[in-house]
Design an enzyme around this catalytic site. Structure first.
Site: not given
Ligand code: ARG
Length: 464
Positions: A117, A163, A284, A290, A292, A297, A329
């Site tokens: 995490n 405008h 085209s 053409k 383009n 775009e 994720q």
């Molecule tokens: N692949 C996970 C993400 O992108 C990594 C963290 C995963 N953590 C967990 N507790 N499953 O967030």
């Protein structure tokens, strides 16, 4: 027990009684897109390992082994030989597993005091930080190219529109400088966002911090972060910095899109103000005549997807309770696609700016139609003492007479003009020229060629 554990592929699977299905595996895996974070993941791991060794949480020997293993992994990735496995879920577990294959127990000790995490939050911050630096450089290149174009056409006159109707004459250099201003603010915004990106989540571990005697400031210094994140729950869960980055990116694309719209209009044979070099256009398959403006775009179109990514991230974040949830994720693909789109677009636009041919004659012809100097006539009368509202009305009458006759204000004789105001004298003809009109707007921010040159010099000084 140990033997059984090592047979299972998932790092967390010891607690489970049955494996996930292949569909669930594919659904939950991120390795096929987050492997893009490999470099920053290794960078973060090396900084973490160095700190663990310094704090005597792992041995110097383990640290050396981790460094050796990571060096080899980097080589394998660079050579395209690294085997990414869906079974190993994400970039973090793929690298950790390979490290352990290469260096044994030292590899298994790397994750001490850390969680995926705080690891992934760190990776994304390192990634966004380096892409900000990249994008700021590209914005600089684009501005330099636009400044060259502005300088070449500091005196070239075209109609300015409100405008979508001819309003007042302006210089093409001034028009280009409007975009230079926008892209300057975009760079400023990116650098401002960078300050909030540049803080270290590592040390937050899963959500509550860690029981090991870590030194977060040390890791922050190693990774060039300005500070650490000061709350572990916040550190692992919020992605506001990525949202902010996407908002700044969406504004870049919005500016590119506005410019694109103008390029498309200007290049239309009906308008014919510019030509864009062939290498940015396509033809085209059915209409041989053409050519383009595909690049502008497409850039206009791609703005929609970058805006969409911003909304995706905001929506991803809005209902999440503290702390980390797997929802996060889903932050990566929108973020990566935002970076790819903005980076490619800016690179192409900097190049395309050098491939724009301006057609001053067509611009001038257009500026001569539509009474672009009517305001100049009104200002002239004001300078002779008439209140502005009365001057406005007198000129409106004159314009109406010209519309009826199908001529321009400057086509009227002095006598004819004096019907609308006796304050008009022979010096009016100079005022009604396009050159006189733009030259008269000679103050900071005005369209006069002299101001355009000063503004170009100011921008160049800032960019040098
Ligand atoms: N692949 C996970 C993400 O992108 C990594 C963290 C995963 N953590 C967990 N507790 N499953 O967030």
């Amino acid at each position: 027990m140990t033997a059984q554990l090592s047979k299972k592929s998932e790092a967390w699977s010891a607690r489970f009684n049955e494996p996930v299905s292949d569909l669930v595996k594919r659904y939950t895996a991120s390795v096929f897109f987050d492997k893009r974070l490999a470099q920053v993941d290794i960078q973060g791991s090396l900084a973490h390992a160095e700190m663990l060794a310094h704090q005597n949480i792992i041995s110097q020997q383990d640290h050396a082994e981790i460094q050796r293993g990571m060096a080899q992994i980097q080589e394998e990735i660079a050579a395209g030989k690294f085997e990414w496995l869906l079974d190993l879920e994400d970039v973090h577990l793929n690298i950790e597993k390979r490290l352990t294959e290469l260096v044994g127990d030292a590899g298994k000790r790397l994750h001490t005091g850390r969680s995926r995490n705080d690891q992934v939050a760190t990776d994304i911050r390192l990634y966004v930080r380096s892409e900000i630096d990249n994008i700021v450089g590209l914005l600089r290149d684009l501005r330099l190219a636009l400044l060259d174009l502005a300088e070449k056409h500091a005196d070239t006159i075209l109609p300015g529109f409100t405008h979508m109707q001819v309003a007042q004459p302006i210089t093409f250099g001034h028009h280009m400088l409007a975009y230079v201003e926008m892209f300057s603010r975009d760079a400023e915004r990116m650098l401002d966002c960078r300050k909030r990106v540049n803080r270290l989540p590592l040390g937050a571990a899963a959500l509550a911090g860690t029981t090991f005697p870590i030194d977060r400031e040390r890791v922050a210094r190693t990774l060039d972060f300005e500070d650490v994140c000061h709350n572990s729950l916040d550190a692992v869960s919020d992605r506001d910095f990525a949202i902010e980055f996407c908002a700044a990116a969406a504004l870049i694309m919005t500016h590119v899109s506005r410019m694109s719209e103008e390029l498309v209009i200007w290049m239309s044979p009906r308008v014919g103000f510019i030509d864009i070099a062939d290498r940015f256009c396509t033809g085209s398959s059915i209409m041989p005549q053409k050519k383009n403006p595909d690049v502008p775009e497409l850039a206009r179109g791609k703005t929609g997807r970058v805006n969409g990514h911003l909304i995706a991230l905001l929506t991803l974040m809005k209902g999440q309770p503290l702390a980390y949830n797997k929802d996060n994720q889903e932050d990566k693909e929108p973020l990566f696609d935002t970076v790819d789109t903005v980076v490619d677009t800016l690179r192409i636009f900097a190049d395309m700016a050098t491939g724009i041919t301006v057609k001053p004659e067509a611009m001038r012809d257009a500026a001569l139609q539509g009474y672009a100097t009517a305001t100049d006539l009104a200002d002239y009368l004001v300078k002779k003492g008439l209140p502005f509202r009365d001057a406005h009305e007198a000129v409106a009458h004159a314009v109406r007479a010209c519309v009826d006759r199908g001529c321009d204000l400057s086509d009227l004789t002095l006598e004819e003009m004096r019907v609308f105001s006796s304050l008009i004298e022979a010096d009016i003809f100079e005022v009604l020229t396009l050159e006189g009109s733009v030259a008269a707007r000679n103050h900071v921010g005005g369209t006069a060629p002299q101001q355009v040159r000063l503004a170009i010099a100011r921008h160049r000084a800032r960019l040098s």
